[in-house]
Scaffold this motif. Structure first.
Motif, PDB file in Angstrom:
ATOM      1  N   LYS A  67      39.926  26.239  22.686  1.00  0.00           N
ATOM      2  CA  LYS A  67      39.303  25.252  21.805  1.00  0.00           C
ATOM      3  C   LYS A  67      37.849  25.093  22.206  1.00  0.00           C
ATOM      4  N   GLN A  68      36.992  25.089  21.211  1.00  0.00           N
ATOM      5  CA  GLN A  68      35.563  24.887  21.461  1.00  0.00           C
ATOM      6  C   GLN A  68      35.093  23.676  20.662  1.00  0.00           C
ATOM      7  N   ARG A  69      34.645  22.670  21.361  1.00  0.00           N
ATOM      8  CA  ARG A  69      34.073  21.501  20.680  1.00  0.00           C
ATOM      9  C   ARG A  69      32.653  21.824  20.254  1.00  0.00           C
ATOM     10  N   PRO A  70      32.142  21.171  19.220  1.00  0.00           N
ATOM     11  CA  PRO A  70      30.768  21.426  18.769  1.00  0.00           C
ATOM     12  C   PRO A  70      29.767  21.312  19.915  1.00  0.00           C
ATOM     13  N   GLY A  71      28.963  22.359  20.088  1.00  0.00           N
ATOM     14  CA  GLY A  71      27.964  22.363  21.146  1.00  0.00           C
ATOM     15  C   GLY A  71      28.495  22.706  22.519  1.00  0.00           C
ATOM     16  N   GLY A  72      29.782  22.970  22.614  1.00  0.00           N
ATOM     17  CA  GLY A  72      30.379  23.238  23.917  1.00  0.00           C
ATOM     18  C   GLY A  72      30.776  24.691  24.096  1.00  0.00           C
ATOM     19  N   HIS A  73      31.526  24.948  25.158  1.00  0.00           N
ATOM     20  CA  HIS A  73      32.011  26.288  25.417  1.00  0.00           C
ATOM     21  C   HIS A  73      33.521  26.329  25.228  1.00  0.00           C
ATOM     22  N   PRO A  74      34.080  27.502  25.006  1.00  0.00           N
ATOM     23  CA  PRO A  74      35.537  27.590  24.820  1.00  0.00           C
ATOM     24  C   PRO A  74      36.290  27.134  26.068  1.00  0.00           C
ATOM     25  N   VAL A  75      37.369  26.406  25.821  1.00  0.00           N
ATOM     26  CA  VAL A  75      38.208  25.926  26.911  1.00  0.00           C
ATOM     27  C   VAL A  75      39.636  26.398  26.671  1.00  0.00           C
ATOM     28  N   PHE A  76      40.230  26.945  27.697  1.00  0.00           N
ATOM     29  CA  PHE A  76      41.576  27.507  27.608  1.00  0.00           C
ATOM     30  C   PHE A  76      42.603  26.443  27.250  1.00  0.00           C
ATOM     31  N   LEU A  77      43.499  26.784  26.303  1.00  0.00           N
ATOM     32  CA  LEU A  77      44.605  25.899  25.953  1.00  0.00           C
ATOM     33  C   LEU A  77      45.927  26.413  26.508  1.00  0.00           C
ATOM     34  N   ILE A  78      46.232  27.691  26.194  1.00  0.00           N
ATOM     35  CA  ILE A  78      47.547  28.199  26.560  1.00  0.00           C
ATOM     36  C   ILE A  78      47.571  29.722  26.491  1.00  0.00           C
ATOM     37  N   GLN A  79      48.543  30.332  27.143  1.00  0.00           N
ATOM     38  CA  GLN A  79      48.760  31.769  27.060  1.00  0.00           C
ATOM     39  C   GLN A  79      50.226  32.045  26.700  1.00  0.00           C
ATOM     40  N   LEU A  80      50.400  33.044  25.834  1.00  0.00           N
ATOM     41  CA  LEU A  80      51.734  33.510  25.472  1.00  0.00           C
ATOM     42  C   LEU A  80      51.842  34.962  25.895  1.00  0.00           C
ATOM     43  N   VAL A  81      52.971  35.315  26.475  1.00  0.00           N
ATOM     44  CA  VAL A  81      53.143  36.655  27.012  1.00  0.00           C
ATOM     45  C   VAL A  81      54.368  37.372  26.436  1.00  0.00           C
TER      46      VAL A  81
END
Lengths: 112, 110
Positions: free
Chosen positions: B36-50
């Protein structure tokens, strides 16, 4: 523990100038990436590295070079900047395959 | 080469409505991650599926990985204004690099 640090945060270049963006990570992660994000767009992979001394091309490598001489640093170079390289550049570090990415706060680059 | 496609590009919802974004890869993936990337921010990890067919939940967020490991979805139930941002999927295939989809920008009207 700063995580992933990018310098500079902002830069304005003239067409034809060169510059280097620095990405530093203090997490001892193996993989590092450089992405560019154009206004309102997704992240496109420029180059990446799976370990010290190794680099590989991503989706949009033309006009860029990279080096990973030390594990903690990943440098992105623009030899002759072009207006098409105006973008926000993000660096990311990943501990290893199938691990999450940690992003830096980005470098906003404008080429006039 | 590996390509990751994501739809829709934009989604505007009324607060309380549900939201879904879809991700498709041209090749089989080893894993897929969501950011997820908030406006003006950097991407932040939410989850991984394998795993093939995997489903994971985080409160109001439900993530799925397709049986063929080529597609994935993120569903948000009863959106809130705090859900605003751009949601990206990212896939890692046989090669080592992580490729991102174009993202879905979510706006929520209170």
């Amino acid at each position: 523990n700063a995580g992933v640090t990018q310098t500079p945060k902002f830069r304005v270049l003239k067409t034809g100038q060169s510059m280097t963006l620095l990405c530093a990570q203090d997490m001892n992660h193996e993989y590092m990436y450089w992405y560019r994000q154009d206004q309102g767009m997704g992240l496109r992979l420029i180059h990446y590295s799976v370990g010290e001394g190794t680099t590989a091309k991503g989706e949009v490598p033309d006009g860029y070079n990279v080096s990973r001489l030390k594990k903690q640093n990943f440098l992105l170079g623009l030899e002759s900047a072009a207006p098409s390289q105006t973008s926000v550049y993000f660096c990311a570090a990943q501990r290893g395959f199938k691990e999450k990415l940690f992003f830096g706060s980005g470098t906003q680059l404008s080429v006039l | 080469g590996q390509q990751v496609m994501q739809i829709p590009q934009y989604q505007h919802v009324q607060e309380g409505e549900d939201f879904t974004t879809y991700c498709n890869s041209s090749t089989t993936l080893s894993n897929i991650q969501w950011y997820k990337q908030r406006p003006g921010g950097h991407p932040v990890f939410l989850i991984q599926l394998v795993k093939s067919g995997e489903v994971k939940k985080q409160k109001r967020l439900t993530f799925q990985f397709g049986e063929a490991k080529k597609n994935s979805s993120l569903h948000i139930t009863a959106t809130q204004t705090t859900d605003v941002g751009t949601y990206f999927c990212a896939g890692q295939g046989i090669r080592d690099d992580m490729r991102f989809g174009a993202g879905t920008r979510l706006t929520v009207k209170p």
